[in-house]
Design an enzyme around this catalytic site. Sequence first.
Site, PDB file in Angstrom:
ATOM      1  N   LYS A  14      79.978-119.257  -2.405  1.00 44.00           N
ATOM      2  CA  LYS A  14      79.685-117.822  -2.452  1.00 44.00           C
ATOM      3  C   LYS A  14      80.978-117.059  -2.314  1.00 44.00           C
ATOM      4  O   LYS A  14      81.925-117.537  -1.681  1.00 44.00           O
ATOM      5  CB  LYS A  14      78.761-117.446  -1.291  1.00 44.00           C
ATOM      6  CG  LYS A  14      78.018-116.162  -1.528  1.00 44.00           C
ATOM      7  CD  LYS A  14      76.849-116.413  -2.447  1.00 44.00           C
ATOM      8  CE  LYS A  14      75.936-115.234  -2.594  1.00 44.00           C
ATOM      9  NZ  LYS A  14      74.623-115.689  -3.085  1.00 44.00           N
TER      10      LYS A  14
HETATM   11  N1  GLU Z   1      73.453-114.855  -6.322  1.00 44.57           N
HETATM   12  C1  GLU Z   1      72.299-115.596  -6.725  1.00 44.57           C
HETATM   13  C2  GLU Z   1      71.726-116.349  -5.541  1.00 44.57           C
HETATM   14  O1  GLU Z   1      71.965-116.022  -4.404  1.00 44.57           O
HETATM   15  C3  GLU Z   1      72.537-116.451  -7.951  1.00 44.57           C
HETATM   16  C4  GLU Z   1      73.518-117.552  -7.801  1.00 44.57           C
HETATM   17  C5  GLU Z   1      73.838-118.269  -9.117  1.00 44.57           C
HETATM   18  O2  GLU Z   1      73.160-118.047 -10.110  1.00 44.57           O
HETATM   19  O3  GLU Z   1      74.773-119.032  -9.090  1.00 44.57           O
HETATM   20  O4  GLU Z   1      70.967-117.260  -5.703  1.00 44.57           O
END
Ligand code: GLU
Length: 428
Positions: free
Chosen positions: A118
């Site tokens: 993240k």
């Molecule tokens: N930000 C989204 C989540 O928390 C998508 C993450 C992604 O598609 O890699 O799942």
Amino acid sequence: MANQSQYIEPAPIKDKENPFESMMSRFNDAANILGLDDETYEVLKRPHRQVIVSLPVTMDNGKIKVFEGYRVIHSNILGPAKGGIRYDLGVNLDEVKALAAWMTWKCAVVDIPYGGGKGGIICDPRSMSAGELERLTRAYTSALVDVFGPDKDIPAPDMGTGQREMAWLMDEYSKAQGKTEPAVVTGKPLVLGGSLGRTEATGRGVMVTALAAMEKLKLNPAKSTCAVQGFGNVGSHAAILMEERGSKICGISDHTAAYWNDKGIDIQKAIEYKNKNNGILQGFDGGDLITNAELLEAKVDVLIPAAKEDVITQENAAKIRAKLIVEGANGPTSAKADSTLYNNDVSVVPDILANAGGVTVSYFEWVQNRIGYKWPLDRINRRTDRAMKDAFERVYKTAQKHNISLRLAAYVVAIAKVAETYKYRGGY
Ligand code: GLU
């Protein structure tokens, strides 16, 4: 020079129920149920890599502002790290660490070959121009060009970011490689190799898991009522898809206002209003103005928190009257609220299961980029629905087997998979 630049201080970490501690408390409980050995426990509890970058960006007024950005790779045991990038003033390292770990468990729950990562930048995207956001995104990408990569770490949108930012990221990364590299990021615009169905994917997964849970609880969707907290990409799509399945969406909210209508809010009308009104709900006339607390504590069948962390805490957990909570957001329920909800018979489809539709379609986008072929929408929806239903069943069976909550069961499923993979791969 000093008066030319401005440093934005990281937001203080809320010491009350910080998201990393919430994540660790569930992780510890699941590790105990699994009887996880100490060595694997020690490996999985720590992020693999944490990077902090300083990003000097020229603002429209000609002055330089220095932003702080993060990228955390929690694990790459199952595959390259995967996870979004958040632009928000509340971003801090502890939050990004928790969100990265949640990505590890989320990818494992839906059985896709990714680890968890993240990123985030402390900024207020709503107060920045498109030019400033573009320079910030390019600076962030350039600072992390050695971290990112289609086989290493694949970012995606999260709160405050979307297709536009992913396009800039893809372009900046591609420039550094000397070739176009669409698979380095997902959630791109369609013309740049984005996937059909990606925008609504998280909301779709919320709807699919909500329906699966309602079937177990013998709640008829066509006779159900629903409240949705957060009306961004996840909340608005979840609301419209639930409405299409017959549910009456009586309450909706965003960071500016909350509205209630006993007869059901016309969700399409709310979306159109928001789109015309600078992306905010304030002033919407399709319901009565209520408070955010009233929305969360409303007597509905299904409550969908789809904004951010810690909205259901030990302070309000006892007041929740919904029969089922389906977590569109990451970490909307703090660990301290879990037992109150469980004891009060409030079922919770946890974030790492409920909102995994987004990363599932991200995976399909990455696969399409790598094979150089575009799938039609019906194939993507069919595969997403199947992946979400299968994941729900795996978690449900585990919950029954150990007589535990769906949340704990989702952690058990996820940690068992990552731990087994780690055993095969081994360490140094
Ligand atoms: N930000 C989204 C989540 O928390 C998508 C993450 C992604 O598609 O890699 O799942």
